[in-house]
Write an enzyme that holds these catalytic residues in place. Structure first.
Site, PDB file in Angstrom:
ATOM      1  N   GLN A 172       0.988  -1.304   0.106  1.00  0.00           N
ATOM      2  CA  GLN A 172       0.166  -0.092   0.000  1.00  0.00           C
ATOM      3  C   GLN A 172       0.851   1.311  -0.044  1.00  0.00           C
ATOM      4  OE1 GLN A 172      -2.390   0.226   3.620  1.00  0.00           O
ATOM      5  NE2 GLN A 172      -1.189  -0.958   4.658  1.00  0.00           N
ATOM      6  N   HIS A 194      -2.503  -0.304  -3.927  1.00  0.00           N
ATOM      7  CA  HIS A 194      -3.708   0.484  -3.111  1.00  0.00           C
ATOM      8  C   HIS A 194      -3.970   2.059  -3.441  1.00  0.00           C
ATOM      9  CE1 HIS A 194      -5.440   2.111   0.399  1.00  0.00           C
ATOM     10  NE2 HIS A 194      -5.851   0.889   0.621  1.00  0.00           N
ATOM     11  N   ASP A 236      -7.881   0.742  -4.292  1.00  0.00           N
ATOM     12  CA  ASP A 236      -9.113   1.182  -3.352  1.00  0.00           C
ATOM     13  C   ASP A 236      -9.742   2.590  -3.661  1.00  0.00           C
ATOM     14  OD1 ASP A 236     -10.575   1.301  -1.332  1.00  0.00           O
ATOM     15  OD2 ASP A 236      -9.336   0.663   0.250  1.00  0.00           O
ATOM     16  N   GLU A 273     -11.219  -2.099  -5.195  1.00  0.00           N
ATOM     17  CA  GLU A 273     -11.518  -2.334  -3.736  1.00  0.00           C
ATOM     18  C   GLU A 273     -12.828  -1.145  -3.507  1.00  0.00           C
ATOM     19  OE1 GLU A 273      -9.966  -2.556   0.813  1.00  0.00           O
ATOM     20  OE2 GLU A 273      -8.738  -2.711  -0.842  1.00  0.00           O
ATOM     21  N   ASP A 307     -14.848  -4.192   0.860  1.00  0.00           N
ATOM     22  CA  ASP A 307     -14.188  -3.513   2.071  1.00  0.00           C
ATOM     23  C   ASP A 307     -15.372  -2.856   2.836  1.00  0.00           C
ATOM     24  OD1 ASP A 307     -12.642  -2.367   3.905  1.00  0.00           O
ATOM     25  OD2 ASP A 307     -11.884  -0.895   2.491  1.00  0.00           O
ATOM     26  N   GLN A 329     -12.170  -8.391   1.447  1.00  0.00           N
ATOM     27  CA  GLN A 329     -11.171  -8.202   2.321  1.00  0.00           C
ATOM     28  C   GLN A 329     -11.522  -8.730   3.874  1.00  0.00           C
ATOM     29  OE1 GLN A 329      -8.115  -4.662   4.493  1.00  0.00           O
ATOM     30  NE2 GLN A 329      -9.750  -4.258   3.172  1.00  0.00           N
ATOM     31  N   LYS A 331     -10.565  -7.896   7.076  1.00  0.00           N
ATOM     32  CA  LYS A 331      -9.745  -6.800   7.882  1.00  0.00           C
ATOM     33  C   LYS A 331      -9.528  -7.357   9.239  1.00  0.00           C
ATOM     34  CE  LYS A 331     -10.377  -2.899   6.399  1.00  0.00           C
ATOM     35  NZ  LYS A 331     -11.147  -1.687   5.748  1.00  0.00           N
TER      36      LYS A 331
END
Length: 430
Positions: A172, A194, A236, A273, A307, A329, A331
């Site tokens: 990321q 990312h 993302d 994402e 997400d 994802q 998390k």
């Protein structure tokens, strides 16, 4: 070996807590911080220092095994637990949590972790960050007691066969989406960057800025990447495609934009994402299904990653059952006990949905290493480089932990094989 005590020390995490709602509402940067007032409960500022609790499980042999309680950068948003304040929770760990775990056999990881998972105080479950950090320490304690790796303890608990190669790491970039991505290209990171596309300014009024960035990714990856480099782009967008185009998400304008993203990324695969954020889990699943169906009908090959509103094990199950995403994802801090992340990865097996073992930049090196063992034990599709937003440190921590563990398991396997080999009979010469 028994657990003698559990200790808690407030500390820092690898990044910051950010009020996502305030940022999405237009809060402007003021250097590294933001101007304006926070809108999410618990925040004193839009950006404030990330906190953690260092957990030490003290064993009967005097060894202390560490885990770190940490919560995601965007705490309190998207259905997550509230902002995690270390000073408010340290006494909970040394009090009620210690009381239920003291004297228990450290070898019984899954039983201990489930006991922690079910603990309630005043009718409320423990904050996910507490369950996350204490369970990491319980995992390490079980591995120490058994003289094995945390990967093997998890694999035994989950009934899996661990990966024999490192799981692909997802780097990321943070807001430094050009320099940090170039670092990733030089190191041959398999999944990247990312890119933190969390405002209309970053995606463009019509999405044009993101398209230009993806074109740059292709060009620069071919200039800087090692021979044979074949990256997968993962971006993302924090719901910004929904902000730019709005529903319905299967209409031509939206699908054409995803087609443009596919073309811009060629010849490499791309996954997006959080394409939209519509305010609750049921509506998010419906919107994601609508988009995926539209992409499939049009033959657009862009993967969609869940997400927002996909936080708990139950959330993961709902997205997978609805076939609302190509990847979910997982998390890790939001699932509570670290074993729950492993169980969520396993839930994706034999489905069309791949498991991305994620987390947050706002974790610690201790929690990142623990998650590397979850990735290996479950052979997840990809695992996040964390903590921090500098890229290099998080990538080193996660990649090296996996490589070290694989090497250790290979040495142990060779030792076991040598022990099982009969010794040839030696005949003395007269």
């Amino acid at each position: 070996m028994e657990i003698d005590a559990i200790h808690a020390t407030p500390g820092y995490s690898g990044f910051f807590f950010d009020d996502q709602r305030a940022i999405k509402a237009g809060a402007e940067h003021d250097g590294f911080t933001y101007d304006g007032e926070p809108v999410t409960e618990g925040f004193d500022e839009i950006r404030q220092a990330g906190e953690s609790i260092i957990v030490d499980v003290e064993l009967a042999d005097g060894t202390e095994i560490r885990g770190d309680c940490a919560a995601v950068q965007y705490s309190g948003a998207g259905g997550r637990d509230p902002l995690f304040r270390a000073d408010a929770y340290a006494d909970v760990i040394e009090g009620p949590v210690n009381d239920v775990l003291e004297g228990r056999d450290a070898n019984r990881f899954l039983e201990n972790a489930e006991r922690l998972e079910g603990l309630e105080i005043g009718g409320d479950r423990l904050h996910t960050a507490i369950r996350y950090g204490v369970s990491q320490a319980l995992l390490g304690a079980a591995a120490h007691a058994a003289g094995t790796t945390r990967t093997d303890v998890l694999a035994d608990a989950l009934g899996t066969e661990p990966a024999s190669e490192p799981v692909p790491v997802f780097g990321q970039s943070g807001d430094d989406r050009h320099t940090n991505t170039e670092k990733m290209f030089i190191k041959g990171v398999p999944v990247l960057p990312h890119a933190l596309i969390n405002s209309v300014e970053k995606i463009g009024e019509d999405g044009e800025t993101l398209l230009e960035y993806v074109e740059w990714l292709v060009e620069r990856s071919q200039e800087l990447g090692p021979a044979g480099y074949d990256p997968r782009f993962h971006i993302d967008v924090y719901g910004m495609i929904g902000e730019v185009f709005d529903a319905p998400y299967d209409r031509n304008e939206v699908i054409d934009y995803f087609g443009a993203l596919e073309d811009a990324a060629a010849p490499y695969p791309i996954q997006i994402e959080g394409p939209m954020d519509v305010g609750d889990r049921a509506a998010q699943i419906e919107a994601m299904v609508e988009l995926r169906d539209g992409l499939a009908d049009a033959g657009v090959d862009v993967d969609i990653v869940a997400d927002e509103w996909c936080n708990t094990f139950e959330d993961v199950r709902a997205f997978v059952d609805a076939e609302a995403a190509d990847l979910v994802q997982i998390k890790t801090p939001d699932l509570g006990g670290i074993h729950r992340s492993g169980q969520a990865v396993r839930y994706c097996e034999e489905t069309e949905t791949r498991a991305y073992l994620g987390g947050t930049c706002n974790e610690t090196e201790t929690s990142a290493r623990a998650c590397a063992h979850v990735a290996l034990a479950t052979d997840a599709a990809q695992v996040l480089a964390k903590p921090g937003m500098g890229f290099d440190e998080g990538y080193m921590i996660v990649e090296n932990e996996m490589r070290r563990t694989i090497a250790r398991r290979e040495r142990a396997a060779r030792t076991d094989a040598d022990a099982d080999t009969p010794v040839d009979e030696v005949t003395a010469n007269d």
